[in-house]
Design a protein around this motif. Structure first.
Motif, PDB file in Angstrom:
ATOM      1  N   LEU A 294       0.879  -1.162   0.000  1.00 21.08           N
ATOM      2  CA  LEU A 294       0.000   0.000   0.000  1.00 21.08           C
ATOM      3  C   LEU A 294       0.918   1.213   0.000  1.00 21.08           C
ATOM      4  CD1 LEU A 294      -2.670  -1.017   2.667  1.00 21.08           C
ATOM      5  CD2 LEU A 294      -2.999  -0.895   0.195  1.00 21.08           C
ATOM      6  N   VAL A 295       0.817   2.024  -1.030  1.00 18.51           N
ATOM      7  CA  VAL A 295       1.728   3.154  -1.180  1.00 18.51           C
ATOM      8  C   VAL A 295       0.923   4.441  -1.223  1.00 18.51           C
ATOM      9  CG1 VAL A 295       3.529   4.213  -2.572  1.00 18.51           C
ATOM     10  CG2 VAL A 295       3.390   1.714  -2.410  1.00 18.51           C
ATOM     11  N   GLU A 296       1.090   5.250  -0.179  1.00 15.43           N
ATOM     12  CA  GLU A 296       0.390   6.529  -0.103  1.00 15.43           C
ATOM     13  C   GLU A 296       1.188   7.615  -0.811  1.00 15.43           C
ATOM     14  OE1 GLU A 296      -0.229   4.550   4.048  1.00 15.43           O
ATOM     15  OE2 GLU A 296       1.429   4.862   2.630  1.00 15.43           O
ATOM     16  N   SER A 297       0.481   8.585  -1.348  1.00 11.95           N
ATOM     17  CA  SER A 297       1.111   9.760  -1.962  1.00 11.95           C
ATOM     18  C   SER A 297       0.162  10.933  -1.855  1.00 11.95           C
ATOM     19  CB  SER A 297       1.467   9.486  -3.425  1.00 11.95           C
ATOM     20  OG  SER A 297       0.304   9.198  -4.174  1.00 11.95           O
ATOM     21  N   GLY A 298       0.710  12.134  -2.105  1.00 10.37           N
ATOM     22  CA  GLY A 298      -0.121  13.331  -2.135  1.00 10.37           C
ATOM     23  C   GLY A 298      -0.018  14.215  -0.910  1.00 10.37           C
ATOM     24  N   GLY A 299       0.728  13.778   0.093  1.00 12.15           N
ATOM     25  CA  GLY A 299       0.891  14.611   1.273  1.00 12.15           C
ATOM     26  C   GLY A 299       1.783  15.811   0.997  1.00 12.15           C
TER      27      GLY A 299
ATOM     28  N   LEU B   5      -5.864  19.125  -0.158  1.00 12.30           N
ATOM     29  CA  LEU B   5      -4.931  18.107  -0.627  1.00 12.30           C
ATOM     30  C   LEU B   5      -5.736  16.870  -1.012  1.00 12.30           C
ATOM     31  CD1 LEU B   5      -1.955  18.107   1.941  1.00 12.30           C
ATOM     32  CD2 LEU B   5      -1.845  18.791  -0.462  1.00 12.30           C
ATOM     33  N   ARG B   6      -5.186  16.110  -1.945  1.00  8.87           N
ATOM     34  CA  ARG B   6      -5.790  14.826  -2.307  1.00  8.87           C
ATOM     35  C   ARG B   6      -4.763  13.737  -2.100  1.00  8.87           C
ATOM     36  NH1 ARG B   6      -7.377  12.188  -8.102  1.00  8.87           N
ATOM     37  NH2 ARG B   6      -9.310  11.124  -7.493  1.00  8.87           N
ATOM     38  N   LEU B   7      -5.043  12.838  -1.179  1.00 10.65           N
ATOM     39  CA  LEU B   7      -4.170  11.697  -0.947  1.00 10.65           C
ATOM     40  C   LEU B   7      -4.611  10.531  -1.812  1.00 10.65           C
ATOM     41  CD1 LEU B   7      -3.878  11.745   2.954  1.00 10.65           C
ATOM     42  CD2 LEU B   7      -2.557  13.031   1.256  1.00 10.65           C
ATOM     43  N   SER B   8      -3.643   9.750  -2.257  1.00  8.89           N
ATOM     44  CA  SER B   8      -3.902   8.528  -3.002  1.00  8.89           C
ATOM     45  C   SER B   8      -3.193   7.366  -2.322  1.00  8.89           C
ATOM     46  CB  SER B   8      -3.393   8.642  -4.443  1.00  8.89           C
ATOM     47  OG  SER B   8      -4.039   9.685  -5.127  1.00  8.89           O
ATOM     48  N   CYS B   9      -3.765   6.198  -2.461  1.00 10.79           N
ATOM     49  CA  CYS B   9      -3.148   4.978  -1.941  1.00 10.79           C
ATOM     50  C   CYS B   9      -3.287   3.901  -3.000  1.00 10.79           C
ATOM     51  CB  CYS B   9      -3.820   4.560  -0.647  1.00 10.79           C
ATOM     52  SG  CYS B   9      -3.284   2.957  -0.016  1.00 10.79           S
ATOM     53  N   ALA B  10      -2.167   3.516  -3.565  1.00  6.41           N
ATOM     54  CA  ALA B  10      -2.144   2.485  -4.600  1.00  6.41           C
ATOM     55  C   ALA B  10      -1.855   1.133  -3.966  1.00  6.41           C
ATOM     56  CB  ALA B  10      -1.086   2.825  -5.636  1.00  6.41           C
ATOM     57  N   ALA B  11      -2.710   0.166  -4.256  1.00  9.13           N
ATOM     58  CA  ALA B  11      -2.605  -1.158  -3.652  1.00  9.13           C
ATOM     59  C   ALA B  11      -2.141  -2.190  -4.667  1.00  9.13           C
ATOM     60  CB  ALA B  11      -3.947  -1.573  -3.076  1.00  9.13           C
ATOM     61  N   SER B  12      -1.407  -3.183  -4.193  1.00  7.51           N
ATOM     62  CA  SER B  12      -0.989  -4.293  -5.046  1.00  7.51           C
ATOM     63  C   SER B  12      -0.735  -5.518  -4.179  1.00  7.51           C
ATOM     64  CB  SER B  12       0.270  -3.924  -5.839  1.00  7.51           C
ATOM     65  OG  SER B  12       1.344  -3.633  -4.970  1.00  7.51           O
ATOM     66  N   GLY B  13      -0.823  -6.677  -4.809  1.00  6.94           N
ATOM     67  CA  GLY B  13      -0.497  -7.917  -4.107  1.00  6.94           C
ATOM     68  C   GLY B  13      -1.657  -8.594  -3.405  1.00  6.94           C
TER      69      GLY B  13
ATOM     70  N   LYS C 164      -8.516   0.629 -10.719  1.00  9.63           N
ATOM     71  CA  LYS C 164      -7.147   1.126 -10.582  1.00  9.63           C
ATOM     72  C   LYS C 164      -6.501   0.699  -9.267  1.00  9.63           C
ATOM     73  CE  LYS C 164      -7.815   5.249 -13.446  1.00  9.63           C
ATOM     74  NZ  LYS C 164      -7.724   6.730 -13.506  1.00  9.63           N
ATOM     75  N   ASN C 165      -7.213  -0.077  -8.462  1.00 13.96           N
ATOM     76  CA  ASN C 165      -6.694  -0.528  -7.164  1.00 13.96           C
ATOM     77  C   ASN C 165      -6.196   0.645  -6.325  1.00 13.96           C
ATOM     78  OD1 ASN C 165      -7.249  -3.110  -7.970  1.00 13.96           O
ATOM     79  ND2 ASN C 165      -5.133  -3.823  -7.997  1.00 13.96           N
ATOM     80  N   THR C 166      -6.992   1.691  -6.296  1.00 14.00           N
ATOM     81  CA  THR C 166      -6.582   2.913  -5.613  1.00 14.00           C
ATOM     82  C   THR C 166      -7.729   3.480  -4.783  1.00 14.00           C
ATOM     83  OG1 THR C 166      -5.026   3.421  -7.407  1.00 14.00           O
ATOM     84  CG2 THR C 166      -5.621   5.227  -5.938  1.00 14.00           C
ATOM     85  N   VAL C 167      -7.368   3.985  -3.610  1.00 14.66           N
ATOM     86  CA  VAL C 167      -8.315   4.696  -2.762  1.00 14.66           C
ATOM     87  C   VAL C 167      -7.807   6.122  -2.573  1.00 14.66           C
ATOM     88  CG1 VAL C 167      -7.213   3.887  -0.620  1.00 14.66           C
ATOM     89  CG2 VAL C 167      -9.608   4.621  -0.578  1.00 14.66           C
ATOM     90  N   TYR C 168      -8.744   7.046  -2.482  1.00 17.05           N
ATOM     91  CA  TYR C 168      -8.403   8.467  -2.408  1.00 17.05           C
ATOM     92  C   TYR C 168      -9.000   9.093  -1.155  1.00 17.05           C
ATOM     93  CZ  TYR C 168      -7.778   7.534  -7.390  1.00 17.05           C
ATOM     94  OH  TYR C 168      -7.399   6.997  -8.593  1.00 17.05           O
TER      95      TYR C 168
ATOM     96  N   GLY D 204       2.657   5.483   5.174  1.00 16.97           N
ATOM     97  CA  GLY D 204       2.214   6.803   5.609  1.00 16.97           C
ATOM     98  C   GLY D 204       2.743   7.944   4.768  1.00 16.97           C
ATOM     99  N   THR D 205       2.008   9.040   4.781  1.00 19.20           N
ATOM    100  CA  THR D 205       2.424  10.274   4.104  1.00 19.20           C
ATOM    101  C   THR D 205       2.126  11.442   5.034  1.00 19.20           C
ATOM    102  OG1 THR D 205       2.228  11.570   2.061  1.00 19.20           O
ATOM    103  CG2 THR D 205       0.205  10.571   2.886  1.00 19.20           C
ATOM    104  N   GLN D 206       3.074  12.366   5.138  1.00 23.60           N
ATOM    105  CA  GLN D 206       2.941  13.485   6.061  1.00 23.60           C
ATOM    106  C   GLN D 206       2.067  14.574   5.466  1.00 23.60           C
ATOM    107  OE1 GLN D 206       4.369  14.009   9.304  1.00 23.60           O
ATOM    108  NE2 GLN D 206       2.986  15.782   9.265  1.00 23.60           N
ATOM    109  N   VAL D 207       1.122  15.044   6.268  1.00 23.41           N
ATOM    110  CA  VAL D 207       0.311  16.210   5.921  1.00 23.41           C
ATOM    111  C   VAL D 207       0.542  17.262   6.993  1.00 23.41           C
ATOM    112  CG1 VAL D 207      -2.028  17.118   5.685  1.00 23.41           C
ATOM    113  CG2 VAL D 207      -1.438  14.904   4.673  1.00 23.41           C
ATOM    114  N   THR D 208       0.980  18.438   6.572  1.00 23.67           N
ATOM    115  CA  THR D 208       1.227  19.532   7.498  1.00 23.67           C
ATOM    116  C   THR D 208       0.397  20.736   7.071  1.00 23.67           C
ATOM    117  OG1 THR D 208       3.491  18.762   7.903  1.00 23.67           O
ATOM    118  CG2 THR D 208       2.965  21.032   8.532  1.00 23.67           C
ATOM    119  N   VAL D 209      -0.426  21.223   7.987  1.00 20.06           N
ATOM    120  CA  VAL D 209      -1.272  22.380   7.715  1.00 20.06           C
ATOM    121  C   VAL D 209      -0.759  23.537   8.569  1.00 20.06           C
ATOM    122  CG1 VAL D 209      -3.607  23.290   7.607  1.00 20.06           C
ATOM    123  CG2 VAL D 209      -3.206  20.828   7.302  1.00 20.06           C
ATOM    124  N   SER D 210      -0.172  24.502   7.909  1.00 24.09           N
ATOM    125  CA  SER D 210       0.455  25.597   8.637  1.00 24.09           C
ATOM    126  C   SER D 210       0.592  26.809   7.732  1.00 24.09           C
ATOM    127  CB  SER D 210       1.834  25.175   9.141  1.00 24.09           C
ATOM    128  OG  SER D 210       2.511  26.255   9.754  1.00 24.09           O
ATOM    129  N   SER D 211       0.506  27.988   8.344  1.00 22.40           N
ATOM    130  CA  SER D 211       0.726  29.217   7.588  1.00 22.40           C
ATOM    131  C   SER D 211       2.191  29.651   7.703  1.00 22.40           C
ATOM    132  CB  SER D 211      -0.205  30.316   8.083  1.00 22.40           C
ATOM    133  OG  SER D 211      -0.055  30.508   9.467  1.00 22.40           O
TER     134      SER D 211
END
Length: 125
Positions: free
Chosen positions: A3-8, A17-25, A74-78, A118-125
């Motif tokens: 499971l590979v997350e991206s978009g953080g 932001l839009r996170l994606s998680c690509a699954a395989s196996g 696409k074996n992906t969750v968003y 995991g993917t880091q999401v930081t919300v800051s000004s």
């Protein structure tokens, strides 16, 4: 299994932001998929979608701001995250729960069979 997350990343309060998680196996379409977050110690459920996409569940803290969806072809969750707040800052993880044919959407961490890194999401000004 992967499971590979991206978009953080870093975003200002009120941004999106839009996170994606690509699954395989594994047979993705037979698993409910959840997004969890951890900051700084406790890992909590953010949202989960059933294997068919017909059932969803959201934590109260994100209702109306976040949307979970999946594409079984696409074996992906968003996770679409809008109106982000500083308190949304966390590491976001996707996870898979083998539930077919039931439409369960669990918030229990131990119900999940596979986890991403995991993917880091930081919300800051």
């Amino acid at each position: 299994v992967q499971l590979v997350e991206s978009g953080g990343g870093l975003v200002q309060p009120g941004g999106s932001l839009r996170l994606s998680c690509a699954a395989s196996g594994f047979t993705f379409s037979r698993y409910a998929m959840g997004w969890f977050r951890q900051a700084p110690e406790k890992r909590e459920l953010v949202a989960v979608v059933s294997w068919s996409g017909g059932n969803t569940y959201y934590a109260d803290s994100v209702k109306g701001r976040f949307t979970i969806s999946r594409d079984n072809a696409k074996n992906t969750v968003y996770l679409q995250m809008n109106s982000l707040k500083p308190e949304d800052t966390a590491v976001y993880y996707c996870a898979a729960d083998h539930t077919y044919p039931r439409g369960r959407t669990s918030s229990v961490l131990d119900d999940y069979d596979y986890w991403g890194q995991g993917t880091q999401v930081t919300v800051s000004s």
